[in-house]
Design an enzyme around this catalytic site. Structure first.
Site: not given
Ligand code: SAH
Length: 212
Positions: A57-58
């Site tokens: 994920s970011q």
């Protein structure tokens, strides 16, 4: 990379109020959790491919989700979707007197994350292969649950693995687009708060999306 790193944490600290969450993010070497061919991008605020069609994920989303769990340090926490193990490393630092169980359905990702978390010394983490029921019912109840894959609904089986007062953070929506939701389990049932839009790979399983 040093410059990108400094820039990333400066940007995140404008949005993330929790000092503990910021300290945990700054201490985990994200470049170790991504494949070598993209490690130069580790401190961009972007999701990156980790193999098996999955993504890490970011950082901003990791930060928002982690903060929404409101961890004090001694909780039993469950993560559904170990992936690279990065989110697990961040969580492990936030529960130094507690424990994290993280489950992953792709055996190769599970093995890799397990070895890396061990090598980096994140000792209060157990990595397991996901079973047929979402989560880890045999290890519950949990004070906090984080789901790092997109779900079509708030799964009953995960709510039932939450202790009263426990928090569940989960992206809910379609395969393409979701809203991040924070669910609090109360004596009466649940109360839900929206945290904003997001995009995750699908959660696969009985109460989630079919494999394709
Ligand atoms: N948290 C991860 C990113 C996860 S990507 C990180 O920090 O890198 C989502 C992961 O959820 C994928 O690895 C996918 O295989 C896994 N997943 C999908 N459905 C699942 C399920 N039912 N149980 C456990 N893991 C699942």
């Amino acid at each position: 990379m040093l410059k990108a790193r400094r820039e990333l944490f400066r940007k995140l600290s404008k949005e993330i109020r929790s000092k503990a969450v910021m300290a945990a993010l700054e201490s985990v070497p994200r470049e170790r959790f991504v494949p070598p061919e993209v490690s130069h991008l580790a401190y961009q605020d972007k999701p990156l491919p980790i193999g098996a069609d999955q993504t890490i994920s970011q950082p901003f989303i990791v930060a928002i989700m982690t903060q929404a769990l409101e961890l004090q340090g001694n909780e039993r926490v469950l993560e559904v979707g170990t992936g690279s193990g990065y989110q697990a490393a961040v969580l492990s630092l936030l529960v130094p007197r507690g424990h994290l169980i993280t489950v992953e359905r792709v055996p190769a990702l599970k093995d890799k994350a397990k070895a890396l978390l061990k090598a980096l010394g994140y000792n209060n983490v157990t990595v397991e292969l996901a079973g047929p029921t979402l989560g880890a019912p045999q290890h519950g109840p949990f004070d906090a649950i984080i789901v790092t894959a997109a779900s079509p609904q708030i799964p009953d089986s995960l709510v039932s693995q939450l202790a009263v007062g426990g928090r569940l953070v989960i992206p809910v929506g379609t395969r393409e687009n979701q809203e991040l939701m924070r669910v609090l389990r109360t004596e009466e049932g649940i109360s839900v708060r929206w945290l904003g839009p997001c995009r995750f790979v699908p959660l696969i399983g009985k109460e989630a999306f079919p494999e394709r």
